[in-house]
Design a protein around this motif. Structure first.
Motif, PDB file in Angstrom:
ATOM      1  N   ARG A  62      -8.178 -10.071  -6.953  1.00 47.05           N
ATOM      2  CA  ARG A  62      -8.746  -8.720  -6.464  1.00 47.05           C
ATOM      3  C   ARG A  62      -9.132  -7.740  -7.714  1.00 47.05           C
ATOM      4  NH1 ARG A  62      -7.058  -7.978  -0.868  1.00 47.05           N
ATOM      5  NH2 ARG A  62      -6.197  -9.736  -0.341  1.00 47.05           N
ATOM      6  N   ARG A  98      -2.936   4.228   0.801  1.00 47.59           N
ATOM      7  CA  ARG A  98      -3.835   2.907   0.626  1.00 47.59           C
ATOM      8  C   ARG A  98      -5.284   3.632   0.402  1.00 47.59           C
ATOM      9  NH1 ARG A  98      -4.012  -1.973   3.729  1.00 47.59           N
ATOM     10  NH2 ARG A  98      -2.283  -1.209   4.810  1.00 47.59           N
ATOM     11  N   LYS A 107      -6.079   0.199  -2.333  1.00 48.74           N
ATOM     12  CA  LYS A 107      -6.291  -0.521  -1.111  1.00 48.74           C
ATOM     13  C   LYS A 107      -5.905  -2.130  -1.278  1.00 48.74           C
ATOM     14  CE  LYS A 107      -9.333  -1.184   2.458  1.00 48.74           C
ATOM     15  NZ  LYS A 107      -9.125  -2.631   2.748  1.00 48.74           N
ATOM     16  N   ASP A 108      -6.672  -2.411  -2.377  1.00 48.68           N
ATOM     17  CA  ASP A 108      -6.247  -3.963  -2.704  1.00 48.68           C
ATOM     18  C   ASP A 108      -4.758  -4.155  -2.959  1.00 48.68           C
ATOM     19  OD1 ASP A 108      -9.007  -4.641  -2.603  1.00 48.68           O
ATOM     20  OD2 ASP A 108      -9.458  -4.389  -4.729  1.00 48.68           O
ATOM     21  N   ASP A 138      -3.144  -4.283   0.457  1.00 46.88           N
ATOM     22  CA  ASP A 138      -3.347  -5.235   1.299  1.00 46.88           C
ATOM     23  C   ASP A 138      -2.476  -6.736   0.471  1.00 46.88           C
ATOM     24  OD1 ASP A 138      -5.408  -4.397   2.729  1.00 46.88           O
ATOM     25  OD2 ASP A 138      -7.086  -5.099   1.498  1.00 46.88           O
ATOM     26  N   THR A 192      -0.300  -6.929   3.740  1.00 46.90           N
ATOM     27  CA  THR A 192      -0.931  -7.854   4.572  1.00 46.90           C
ATOM     28  C   THR A 192      -0.551  -9.439   4.019  1.00 46.90           C
ATOM     29  OG1 THR A 192      -2.655  -6.596   5.581  1.00 46.90           O
ATOM     30  CG2 THR A 192      -3.119  -8.794   5.624  1.00 46.90           C
ATOM     31  N   GLU A 193      -0.720  -9.704   2.866  1.00 47.73           N
ATOM     32  CA  GLU A 193      -0.640 -11.070   2.189  1.00 47.73           C
ATOM     33  C   GLU A 193       0.629 -11.435   2.400  1.00 47.73           C
ATOM     34  OE1 GLU A 193      -3.160 -13.033   1.387  1.00 47.73           O
ATOM     35  OE2 GLU A 193      -4.445 -11.725   1.672  1.00 47.73           O
ATOM     36  N   GLU A 212       2.661  -4.702  12.054  1.00 46.63           N
ATOM     37  CA  GLU A 212       1.657  -6.013  11.928  1.00 46.63           C
ATOM     38  C   GLU A 212       2.214  -7.217  12.374  1.00 46.63           C
ATOM     39  OE1 GLU A 212      -1.067  -8.567   8.620  1.00 46.63           O
ATOM     40  OE2 GLU A 212      -0.047  -6.639   8.017  1.00 46.63           O
TER      41      GLU A 212
END
Length: 329
Positions: free
Chosen positions: A159, A225, A232-233, A236, A240-241, A274
């Motif tokens: 990223r 974020r 932001k990366d 994530d 999220t990952e 999430e």
């Protein structure tokens, strides 16, 4: 200094400044909280304000299969809070827990201090416990479900391909420091923690500030974020990952468990919105019951803070989360 470094320094400075000037701030009505579903703030008895987390049981919509408990947790809390969480986890057939780099480490209470850094320093200053010191991870039912350090490093490198190699290395190292509370960043923040717990009043102010900020975690996470494209990366990756790893492991465990058995996902409450959404949409599970636990409280009278002063304190922290000005050429 990269975006992560600047953000951590600004937050630490903002937190210390907010605590220092809060007793002199002018009173105005507090804003409505912006919260995550697995966190809430509440007024309790004896003029105390509390931070609470929820454990939610989910069951298959078709009525057949093992149950899933999403056990959201605050990383700081009282001994009683972590005892209640431990008992709930011990009732499950399998527990999937977070912790980058903890896959091959079975920890027990009190043996995580060498890894804890800022979290243990802050917990000690506030008279609380840090999660890794309070929860016994040596249970045979506990399974680490998280990115490992090489996987995290790969994600960071992918990223940040446009950055120089030394900048990518710095970003990865500081991300690990932030996640584990170690390194130079953790050391600097540990010194701030000592200031925040330096007196009875500052301890109550700090706990109250933490309660109010975490009660609006959804808003502050979104601000962080959007601090920069780099942030932001990183978010994530951090959220999220790692959640994707949990869902992968959850599917594997559900395939082998029997009806009447259960699996718990034991993660920070910020991850749970999430995970809950994906559990409903992808695995067709529906919520069945909830159990709320109080992580810690603050005595509002002893803090000396009025509701309107909390608003000013939060506004100061919002200011620290505004995007940093571009560096001069």
């Amino acid at each position: 200094m990269n975006s992560l470094s600047r953000l951590l320094v600004r937050l630490a400075a903002g937190a210390a400044f907010a605590v220092a000037i809060t007793p002199w701030l002018r009173a105005e009505p507090p804003p409505a909280p912006t919260s995550l579903a697995f966190l809430r703030t509440t007024d309790l008895a004896d003029e105390t304000r509390g931070l609470q987390t929820v454990s939610t049981e989910y069951r298959p919509a078709n009525g057949s299969g093992p149950s899933v408990w999403l056990v959201g947790v605050a990383h700081l809390g009282t001994a009683e809070y972590f005892h209640a969480i431990q008992e709930r986890l011990d009732r499950q057939t399998v527990v999937l827990y977070e912790g980058i780099g903890l896959r091959d480490v079975k920890k027990g209470p009190g043996v995580a201090t060498d890894r804890a850094g800022i979290q243990t320093a802050l917990a000690t200053a506030l008279g609380l416990k840090f999660q890794l010191d309070a929860i016994d991870y040596r249970r045979p039912t506990f399974i680490n479900s998280d990115l490992q350090a090489p996987e995290l490093e790969r994600e960071v490198r992918e990223r940040t391909t446009a950055a120089k190699r030394e900048d990518r290395d710095e970003t990865f190292n500081q991300l690990m420091d932030a996640l584990q509370g170690s390194g130079a960043t953790g050391g600097a923040l540990s010194q701030v923690a000592g200031v925040l717990g330096s007196s009875a009043q500052t301890r109550e102010i700090t706990k109250l500030m933490l309660i109010e900020v975490l009660g609006r975690a959804g808003e502050f996470l979104e601000l962080a974020r959007n601090y920069s494209p780099e942030m932001k990366d990183l978010f994530d990756i951090v959220l999220t990952e790692r959640n994707t790893v949990v869902l992968r492991d959850l599917r594997a465990q559900l395939a082998r468990l029997k009806p009447g058995q259960s699996i718990a996902v034991f993660y920070g409450a910020a991850h749970m919105d999430e995970i809950a959404q994906r559990l409903r949409n992808e695995l067709r599970y529906v919520p069945a019951k909830q159990e709320w636990d109080t992580a810690f409280t603050a005595k509002t009278a002893e803090s000396g803070i009025k509701p309107a002063q909390i608003r000013m304190m939060l506004d100061l922290l919002r200011t620290q989360l505004q995007p940093a000005a571009p560096a001069p050429r």
